[in-house]
Write an enzyme that holds these catalytic residues in place. Structure first.
Site, PDB file in Angstrom:
ATOM      1  N   ARG A 185       0.847  -1.199   0.000  1.00 33.25           N
ATOM      2  CA  ARG A 185       0.000   0.000   0.000  1.00 33.25           C
ATOM      3  C   ARG A 185       0.877   1.242   0.000  1.00 33.25           C
ATOM      4  O   ARG A 185       0.418   2.341  -0.169  1.00 33.25           O
ATOM      5  CB  ARG A 185      -0.948   0.002   1.197  1.00 33.25           C
ATOM      6  N   ASN A 186       2.179   1.045   0.241  1.00 30.72           N
ATOM      7  CA  ASN A 186       3.152   2.132   0.204  1.00 30.72           C
ATOM      8  C   ASN A 186       4.036   1.935  -1.012  1.00 30.72           C
ATOM      9  O   ASN A 186       4.077   0.859  -1.571  1.00 30.72           O
ATOM     10  CB  ASN A 186       4.012   2.079   1.465  1.00 30.72           C
TER      11      ASN A 186
END
Ligand SMILES: [Zn+2]
Length: 425
Positions: free
Chosen positions: A215-216
Site C-alpha cells: 500500500r506504500n
C-alpha cells in the site's frame, strides 16, 4: 503438472458479477427497488464478491456469521473467515427495508447502482455491538487491555473509526453485483480479477506463488522480501491496494510506476507479476494479514509474505503479531473450510553497511548504528518534507518518481511516525 492452490471455501471462484443480458435485465429491475447507499468500504467488498476475490462469500454476513467471525474466525457454516464483511444501513433507508425485500445498493460517491441484494436478515448494531467488533478485530498486543485500546483507538485508529461510524443496522443476504465501479477503466492493466491472475500464473507454469501486499511505494525492504520469495517459490505476485487510503498515502498510479521501475531495473521480469485489488484498508493488522492471505488464495497464491507490522497502524499491534496469528487460527478439517494460503514469515529487514547489503535480524550480527531502517511511512515523511533520504533507502529510479510526485503536491499532509516506523518499538 502441479496446480495452483484452490480458491477458499472449496466451491471454486464464486463470482457474483452479472454479465450480458442478465446484467441489463437486473439493472433495469434495480431502478424500481428500494435504495440503500453504501460506504466506500462496502463498495470494495462488493466488487471483491463480484469477481470472486472473496470466495466463498456471495453476500453480506448474517448476525451469526458476524459473531462467529469476531469470536472464532469462523462463519456459521464453519468456514474460516477473519474479518466481518457486513453492509450497514441507517435512517430512512434502513426503516424502509424489511426482511424478504430486494434492494438496490448505490455508491455514495457516484450514485451508481452497484448491486442488488435479497435481504434475508436485518439486525441492529448497537454501540456495544460495534465496540465488541472493534475489540475483537482491532485490539492487538500493542494495546492489550480494552482501557488502553479505547484511550487511543477512538481518535487514532482509522479502522475503529470506520466501524464506530457505521449506521445502526446491518443487512445480510446474497448479492448480484452490477458494476466494478471505476476500477476496470481507471486502473486498466493493473486491476486484475482472480480468474485472470490464475490464468497468468498457469501460463508461466507457476504453482507455488507468493503474494506481496503493498500500500506504500516499494522500498528496499519490499524488494528484498520479494527476492527472498522469488528464491523459494515459482514466482511473486506484487499485489497493490488500489482502493481508498488514508490522507497522506500515495495514490496507486504513482505506486504502480515505482513498481514498474523497480521490476524493470532490479528483477528478472519473468519471475514477477504486478496487479491491483479494489479493497480499502481496514488497518486491522494481524486479522488483516489473515484477510490478505484469504483473498490471495483466491487470486491463486499459496503463500503470503508477512513482514514486520503487516497492515498495522500506529502502535496498536505487536511487530510480528500478523505472523504468529497464523499459528493460532482454527483449521477446520472439512474440505475447503480452512485457510490454505500460508504465511511466508520474514524477520525485520534493513540495509546494513557492515553486511554491505540487505539483511534481517536473523542474518545480521551488527549493531543498530550499522543499519538503515526502512519503512514506507518514514519514506513518505522524508519525501513530503523535502528532506534527504539516507543512502540505500530506496532505489534512485523509485525515489525520482516519488520526488516528482511530492513536488507537484499542493496540499501537504503531516505524516506521523510511530514506534514501528522509527525502529524504537
Ligand atoms: Zn550487518
Amino acid at each position: 503438472m502441479a496446480k495452483l492452490v484452490e480458491p477458499h471455501g472449496g466451491k471454486g471462484l464464486t463470482c457474483c458479477l452479472l454479465e450480458g443480458a442478465e446484467l441489463e435485465a437486473e439493472k433495469k429491475k434495480a431502478e424500481g427497488l428500494k435504495k440503500v447507499t453504501i460506504s466506500p468500504r462496502v463498495k470494495g467488498d462488493l466488487i471483491m464478491m463480484g469477481i470472486g476475490g472473496f470466495s466463498p462469500l456471495t453476500g453480506f454476513m448474517t448476525k451469526a456469521d458476524w459473531k462467529g467471525v469476531c469470536d472464532d474466525f469462523l462463519m456459521a457454516d464453519g468456514t474460516f473467515w477473519p474479518i466481518p464483511v457486513t453492509l450497514d444501513a441507517g435512517g430512512d433507508e434502513a426503516d424502509a427495508v424489511s426482511e424478504g425485500d430486494e434492494i438496490a445498493l448505490y455508491d455514495s460517491e457516484g450514485d451508481e447502482i452497484m448491486a442488488t441484494m435479497k435481504v434475508t436478515e436485518k439486525y441492529a448494531m448497537t454501540e456495544d455491538d460495534k465496540k465488541f467488533e472493534c475489540e475483537k478485530v482491532f485490539m492487538g498486543e500493542g494495546t492489550p487491555t480494552a482501557d488502553e485500546f479505547w484511550k487511543i483507538a477512538k481518535d487514532d485508529h482509522p479502522g475503529v473509526q470506520m466501524v464506530m461510524n457505521q449506521k445502526d443496522f446491518n443487512l445480510a443476504g446474497p448479492v448480484k453485483v452490477l458494476s466494478e465501479g471505476e476500477y476496470p477503466t481507471r486502473y486498466k492493466g493493473i486491476y486484475v480479477r482472480p480468474a485472470e491472475s490464475r490464468k497468468m500464473f498457469e501460463e508461466r507454469g507457476w504453482s507455488d506463488v507468493a503474494a506481496l501486499q503493498l500500500r506504500n511505494p516499494m522500498h528496499r525492504s519490499h524488494e528484498y522480501l520479494c527476492k527472498i520469495a522469488v528464491e523459494v517459490c515459482d514466482g511473486v505476485y506484487i499485489h497493490s491496494l488500489v482502493g481508498n487510503l488514508k490522507p497522506g498515502d500515495i495514490p496507486a498510479s504513482v505506486r504502480v510506476k515505482c513498481i514498474d521501475a523497480l521490476v524493470k531495473n532490479y528483477f528478472v521480469e519473468k519471475n514477477v507479476i504486478q496487479g491491483g485489488y479494489p479493497l480499502d484498508m481496514r488497518y486491522a493488522g494481524p486479522r488483516e494479514g489473515l484477510l490478505h492471505a484469504t483473498f490471495r488464495q483466491n487470486y491463486g497464491c499459496s503463500k503470503m509474505i508477512i513482514g514486520r507490522d503487516h497492515a498495522g497502524v500506529g502502535d496498536f499491534y505487536g511487530m510480528f503479531e500478523a505472523q504468529t496469528i497464523f499459528d493460532k487460527i482454527p483449521k477446520p478439517e472439512e474440505p475447503g473450510k480452512a485457510l490454505l494460503c500460508e504465511p511466508l514469515k520474514i524477520d525485520w529487514t534493513f540495509y546494513c553497511y557492515k553486511c554491505d547489503g540487505m539483511a534481517s535480524l536473523k542474518t545480521c550480527p551488527h549493531a543498530k548504528e550499522d543499519r538503515v531502517l526502512l519503512s514506507g511511512t518514514m519514506l513518505r515523511k522524508l519525501l513530503s518534507e523535502g528532506g534527504e533520504l539516507p543512502d540505500h533507502f530506496g532505489r534512485d529510479e523509485v525515489v525520482e518518481i516519488l520526488r516528482d510526485y511530492y513536488e507537484g503536491l499542493t496540499d501537504k499532509v503531516e505524516i506521523k511516525l510511530h514506534g514501528a516506523a522509527t525502529g524504537d518499538k
